[in-house]
Design an enzyme around this catalytic site. Structure first.
Site, short mmCIF file in Angstrom:
data_model
loop_
_atom_site.label_atom_id
_atom_site.label_comp_id
_atom_site.label_asym_id
_atom_site.label_seq_id
_atom_site.Cartn_x
_atom_site.Cartn_y
_atom_site.Cartn_z
N GLY A 45 2.97 5.80 -3.06
CA GLY A 45 4.13 6.55 -3.50
C GLY A 45 4.13 6.81 -4.99
O GLY A 45 4.51 7.89 -5.45
N GLY A 92 0.81 -1.21 0.00
CA GLY A 92 0.00 0.00 0.00
C GLY A 92 0.84 1.26 0.00
O GLY A 92 0.50 2.25 -0.65
N ASP A 93 1.95 1.25 0.73
CA ASP A 93 2.86 2.40 0.73
C ASP A 93 3.45 2.61 -0.65
O ASP A 93 3.56 3.75 -1.13
CB ASP A 93 3.98 2.19 1.74
CG ASP A 93 3.56 2.47 3.17
OD1 ASP A 93 2.56 3.20 3.35
OD2 ASP A 93 4.21 1.97 4.09
N ALA A 94 3.87 1.52 -1.29
CA ALA A 94 4.50 1.63 -2.60
C ALA A 94 3.52 2.18 -3.64
O ALA A 94 3.88 3.05 -4.45
CB ALA A 94 5.03 0.27 -3.04
#
Length: 446
Positions: free
Chosen positions: A221, A216-218
């Site tokens: 980003g 989810g962070d990737a």
């Protein structure tokens, strides 16, 4: 401050609000010093020359951990001059996450590559004043604090745009700047679960599964970098265009990728769930295991590829079988088809399977770990792993710059900075002397 209204189901994520300043004020003189004005020479010089599409764009990354900082890193890969702002105590959580070697945060080093690092506590009055004085020299500010945090520090969007009317402010949070959950803390696994993404992973009838990486962070980003590039394109096209506030929800970023979920629910009454390594939209497509224990993925979903698979496996009768003759029927009778394929593979070593699938041009891949990636001749030929210069280790391996642009020779970024590593260099460009820095350091501002 801008008063935020209720969320609307028709809004497009990320939401963008333009700065509310008059063009008359810009014409009065501010915009002639705009960092995106080609005639301006009032700019911060980068430590290395770049030829990327974002060369000349200056980003102040004051976000923490991974999602928003990774968006700024992607921009740095393509030439943006990114300054990483941290608290003086170096308390960013990513500095304390594994992998760590001899006290050095390896993940931090590769995730924040290509950036210069400064320290500044914007919660202190002198820190806030210093930040506002720097903003006219930046094109983009990236932050990921809980909604309302910047306002409490006296850095609401109106104040930021008063300092720089052309500033792009990217606010990446778990749930966005509006709505009942706007003040909740957001972590990758939380918005992976909430977006519907995690519900699609795992074995049927068993607990959903998270990945051993914050997907989810990737994804957030990537949307962050896309937001920056899109807004930079807008400002470059119009020297009098105003900056904006980008409201980027990490949960919405993940949900945005799951195109069919809403339409199949409304139109067909279906709710998609995890089905292991199979899919419910095409077949055959699964994870298989060879006689010698190698796991590999194979996809033969188009009719032409399915024909070739039947030939490769010596099962021409499947082509005439009424259960398997169309893609739709193969989904209906997936168990019978997939069990037959899996049994065929379990009786043969992977080397023989790989040679046969290559011969018949059937898409497949062994499930790689990092050792396989490093040893693969294709990855080697393309230089998929690059060496980032590092003051402690000489160099460290990291993924290459993506995408590639033929004819554009991009420099290799160095690893992420130590805490406050570039304080003297960056603040000197804003006229601060060594004595000024010593004073600020004594007060805990930097």
């Amino acid at each position: 401050m801008i008063r935020r209204g209720p969320a609307s189901v028709n809004r497009i994520a990320p939401m963008v609000r333009c700065a509310k300043h008059s063009l008359a004020g810009l014409r009065a003189g501010w915009h002639k010093h705009s960092p995106l004005n080609a005639s301006s020479r009032v700019c911060m010089t980068s430590s290395s020359s770049t030829t990327g599409a974002l060369a000349g764009v200056r980003i102040l990354d004051m976000a923490t951990v991974l999602a928003a900082p990774s968006g700024a890193t992607l921009c740095a890969d393509h030439g943006a001059d990114v300054v990483k702002l941290e608290l003086p105590d170096g308390s960013d959580a990513l500095r304390h996450m594994q992998p760590i070697r001899d006290g050095s945060p390896l993940w931090w080093k590769v995730a924040n590559r290509g950036k210069r690092g400064i320290t500044l506590d914007v919660r202190k009055p002198r820190g806030r004043a210093l930040l506002l004085s720097m903003l006219p020299r930046f094109d983009v500010l990236v932050e990921n604090f809980r909604s309302g945090s910047m306002d409490r520090w006296g850095l609401d969007i109106a104040t930021l745009h008063q300092a720089n009317p052309r500033l792009i402010v990217v606010r990446l949070t778990g749930f966005g700047q509006t709505g009942p959950y706007r003040a909740r803390a957001g972590f990758a696994r939380v918005f992976e679960a909430m977006s519907g993404f995690t519900n699609l992973t795992g074995e049927a009838g068993r607990a959903p599964l998270h990945s051993n990486f914050p997907v989810g962070d990737a994804v957030a980003g990537v949307f962050c970098a896309f937001s920056i590039a899109a807004e930079i394109a807008r400002l470059r096209a119009d020297s009098e265009a105003l900056g904006c506030e980008v409201d980027l929800s990490a949960t919405e970023a993940l949900f945005r990728l799951l195109d069919p979920l809403a339409v199949e629910h409304e139109q067909l009454g279906q709710v998609r769930h995890a089905v292991g390594n199979r899919t419910t939209y095409t077949a055959p497509s699964n994870m298989y295991q060879s006689q010698d224990g190698t796991y590999f993925s194979m996809v033969a979903s188009s009719q032409a590829i399915f024909v070739r698979l039947c030939q490769a496996l010596g099962r021409p009768e499947w082509l005439a079988d009424p259960r398997f003759c169309t893609a739709t029927l193969r989904i209906v009778h997936l168990d019978a088809l997939d069990n037959g394929i899996a049994e065929w593979f379990r009786q043969r070593p992977f080397a023989d399977i790989a040679a046969l699938l290559e011969q018949y041009e059937i898409p497949f891949s062994k499930v790689y770990d990092i050792r396989d990636i490093a040893a693969d001749p294709h990855f080697q030929a393309r230089g998929a792993i690059i060496r980032l210069p590092d003051p402690e280790y000489g160099s460290l391996p990291a993924p290459c710059i993506v995408p590639r642009v033929p004819g554009r020779d991009m420099p290799t970024p160095r690893t992420g900075p130590a805490v406050g590593e570039h304080n003297a260099q960056v603040y000197a460009q804003f006229g601060l002397s060594d004595a000024d820095l010593a004073d600020l350091r004594a007060e805990g501002v930097i």
